[in-house]
Design a protein around this motif. Structure first.
Motif, PDB file in Angstrom:
ATOM      1  N   ALA A  41       0.829  -1.212   0.000  1.00 50.36           N
ATOM      2  CA  ALA A  41       0.000   0.000   0.000  1.00 50.36           C
ATOM      3  C   ALA A  41       0.861   1.259   0.000  1.00 50.36           C
ATOM      4  CB  ALA A  41      -0.932  -0.011   1.203  1.00 50.36           C
ATOM      5  N   MET A  88      -8.749   1.043  -4.728  1.00 47.79           N
ATOM      6  CA  MET A  88      -7.758   0.042  -4.308  1.00 47.79           C
ATOM      7  C   MET A  88      -8.080  -0.470  -2.901  1.00 47.79           C
ATOM      8  SD  MET A  88      -3.616   0.544  -3.880  1.00 47.79           S
ATOM      9  CE  MET A  88      -3.755   1.771  -2.566  1.00 47.79           C
ATOM     10  N   PHE A  89      -8.412   0.440  -1.977  1.00 46.99           N
ATOM     11  CA  PHE A  89      -8.689   0.027  -0.607  1.00 46.99           C
ATOM     12  C   PHE A  89     -10.057  -0.641  -0.479  1.00 46.99           C
ATOM     13  CE2 PHE A  89      -5.381   3.264   0.194  1.00 46.99           C
ATOM     14  CZ  PHE A  89      -4.516   2.488   0.952  1.00 46.99           C
ATOM     15  N   ILE A  91     -11.373  -2.587  -2.872  1.00 49.43           N
ATOM     16  CA  ILE A  91     -11.141  -3.928  -3.390  1.00 49.43           C
ATOM     17  C   ILE A  91     -10.335  -4.761  -2.389  1.00 49.43           C
ATOM     18  CG2 ILE A  91      -9.978  -5.230  -5.229  1.00 49.43           C
ATOM     19  CD1 ILE A  91     -10.713  -2.964  -7.127  1.00 49.43           C
ATOM     20  N   SER A  92      -9.500  -4.100  -1.591  1.00 51.08           N
ATOM     21  CA  SER A  92      -8.700  -4.839  -0.611  1.00 51.08           C
ATOM     22  C   SER A  92      -9.557  -5.524   0.445  1.00 51.08           C
ATOM     23  CB  SER A  92      -7.707  -3.890   0.078  1.00 51.08           C
ATOM     24  OG  SER A  92      -8.369  -3.036   0.999  1.00 51.08           O
ATOM     25  N   ARG A  93     -10.825  -5.098   0.574  1.00 51.56           N
ATOM     26  CA  ARG A  93     -11.737  -5.734   1.525  1.00 51.56           C
ATOM     27  C   ARG A  93     -12.487  -6.904   0.920  1.00 51.56           C
ATOM     28  NH1 ARG A  93     -10.463  -4.018   6.445  1.00 51.56           N
ATOM     29  NH2 ARG A  93     -12.448  -4.940   7.062  1.00 51.56           N
ATOM     30  N   ILE A 379      -6.049  -1.003  -9.184  1.00 53.15           N
ATOM     31  CA  ILE A 379      -7.002  -2.095  -8.941  1.00 53.15           C
ATOM     32  C   ILE A 379      -6.246  -3.389  -8.651  1.00 53.15           C
ATOM     33  CG2 ILE A 379      -8.762  -3.548 -10.036  1.00 53.15           C
ATOM     34  CD1 ILE A 379      -9.723  -1.059 -11.522  1.00 53.15           C
ATOM     35  N   CYS A 381      -3.337  -3.617  -7.321  1.00 56.79           N
ATOM     36  CA  CYS A 381      -2.801  -3.500  -5.964  1.00 56.79           C
ATOM     37  C   CYS A 381      -3.882  -3.788  -4.929  1.00 56.79           C
ATOM     38  CB  CYS A 381      -2.223  -2.102  -5.748  1.00 56.79           C
ATOM     39  SG  CYS A 381      -0.674  -1.815  -6.625  1.00 56.79           S
ATOM     40  N   GLY A 382      -5.132  -3.396  -5.236  1.00 53.63           N
ATOM     41  CA  GLY A 382      -6.237  -3.728  -4.349  1.00 53.63           C
ATOM     42  C   GLY A 382      -6.394  -5.235  -4.194  1.00 53.63           C
ATOM     43  N   LEU A 385      -3.642  -6.449  -1.985  1.00 50.07           N
ATOM     44  CA  LEU A 385      -3.917  -6.120  -0.583  1.00 50.07           C
ATOM     45  C   LEU A 385      -4.958  -7.071   0.004  1.00 50.07           C
ATOM     46  CD1 LEU A 385      -3.955  -2.201  -0.710  1.00 50.07           C
ATOM     47  CD2 LEU A 385      -2.120  -3.711   0.057  1.00 50.07           C
TER      48      LEU A 385
END
Length: 401
Positions: A41, A88-89, A91-93, A379, A381-382, A385
């Motif tokens: 991140a 990104m954040f 999608i990280s969920r 995306i 990177c999401g 993560l």
């Protein structure tokens, strides 16, 4: 009477259990992220912000010369950064099960979007037809195809995990479907992007644990495709065979390469200062796009280049820790493919700028001007993560479902 006495105890037990469950749930929400999460991140954010600043520096001079707003290039890049970073954040969920379910729809959607380049929406630039224009926005669908291909291969190889010692189980459907997806890019004559997609395919196969002998067919097909596309294009052969070691012969074939190296050499160790590049005043083509690393070298010198390289190295280390720690084959393969895409493309871009590779039109991830490329990388990177969030469970011996 006995039953009446039991009721308060039961209610009290239920309240205690619910309170404990609420505390556990709240504790999970505030569990500190893993080191890998922070590495990926933070480097993604730093490279994105650094990229917007360098796009502003690289494009403002020519924008003023053309009578345009000097902030236009940076503002457009900034809009995609403002969209991509929260996305990104979000999608990280995403649960890993959801990402697995999206593998086939994502691939079909990316290929369908790529096929739009052959419709009236398609745009040709520099002999490549790899862009579309919708509602005034220009998009490059092949950027999303890179991510979709990595996730899809990870999902397919997960389903065949016990059969990867047999060549036809590896070959079908991974290689034919991947070849069709890459073929849509080759049909638009974008050799650089096609080479990155081939790297994604080979990276996924490598991290799946496939025996090296099974790489022969995909490698041969990839080499033959690249050779065929190079030999049938006079422009590509001109760039591939050009020898740019003679700095006095800076016209025609070597003009861009030599000006890129001149910019790097001018910067020295500390650079000429942010915003003080001379090459961006019309001397270096694609200063804000494929050759933005040359502007970094000129303005910020060797120190600036080493910082960029260090950020990419930290990013790669973070993802490789995920690959090493996870027990989920889907995470391992998909993360490997995404890493090969981002880090491999960065190596190709920087290699072009310093004269190791011929000019191939491959942008520098996070930093080169181009909203679609930036959005696709953020995306991706999401997704990485989301993989990183599974590591505490993986370390306890649990595999994400």
């Amino acid at each position: 009477m006995t039953q009446v006495e039991r009721t308060p105890r039961t209610d009290s037990s239920e309240r205690s259990f619910r309170g404990l469950a609420a505390r556990v749930s709240l504790g999970r929400r505030f569990t500190p992220p893993s080191t890998e999460f922070l590495m990926i991140a933070s480097t993604a954010l730093l490279l994105t912000v650094f990229g917007v600043v360098m796009v502003l520096s690289a494009t403002s001079a020519m924008a003023v010369a053309d009578g345009q707003n000097p902030l236009d290039g940076a503002l457009r890049q900034g809009v995609f950064a403002v969209i991509g970073i929260p996305l990104m954040f979000v999608i990280s969920r995403s649960p890993i099960a959801f990402l697995k379910k999206m593998a086939w729809p994502a691939l079909f959607g990316a290929v369908a979007l790529q096929m739009l380049v052959f419709t009236p929406l398609g745009i040709e630039d520099g002999g490549n037809r790899n862009w579309i224009k919708i509602a005034g926005f220009q998009l490059q669908p092949s950027e999303f195809l890179k991510l979709a291909l990595a996730v899809w291969i990870g999902y397919v190889l997960l389903r065949k995990q016990t059969m990867l010692n047999t060549w036809h189980q590896v070959f079908i459907p991974v290689v034919p479907v991947s070849a069709l997806a890459i073929g849509t890019v080759l049909a638009g004559k974008d050799l650089g992007t096609a080479m990155v997609l081939v790297l994604v395919l080979l990276g996924c196969l490598f991290f799946s644990g496939v025996k090296l002998r099974l790489f022969i067919i995909p490698v041969i097909l990839g080499v033959l495709s690249v050779l065929a596309l190079a030999l049938t294009s006079e422009d590509r052969m001109r760039r591939i065979t050009a020898v740019c070691t003679d700095m006095s012969a800076y016209t025609d074939n070597c003009y861009q390469s030599i000006h890129g190296m001149w910019g790097m050499a001018t910067g020295g160790i500390f650079g000429v200062g942010l915003g003080n590049s001379q090459e961006k005043y019309g001397w270096l083509p694609a200063a804000g796009n494929d050759f933005i690393f040359a502007i970094v070298g000129e303005e910020l010198g060797l120190i600036g280049c080493l910082i960029v390289l260090a950020l990419f190295a930290i990013f790669a280390v973070g993802v490789f820790h995920i690959i090493r720690k996870t027990r989920d084959p889907f995470i391992r393969v998909a993360a490997g493919g995404i890493t090969v895409w981002i880090v491999g493309q960065a190596i190709l871009n920087i290699g072009v700028v310093i004269g190791i590779f011929p000019v191939m039109g491959v942008p520098l991830p996070f930093m080169s001007q181009g909203g679609t490329a930036l959005l696709a990388v953020l995306i991706a990177c999401g997704v990485l993560l989301a993989f990183a969030r599974t590591l505490p469970a993986a370390e306890r011996g649990k595999v994400s479902q």
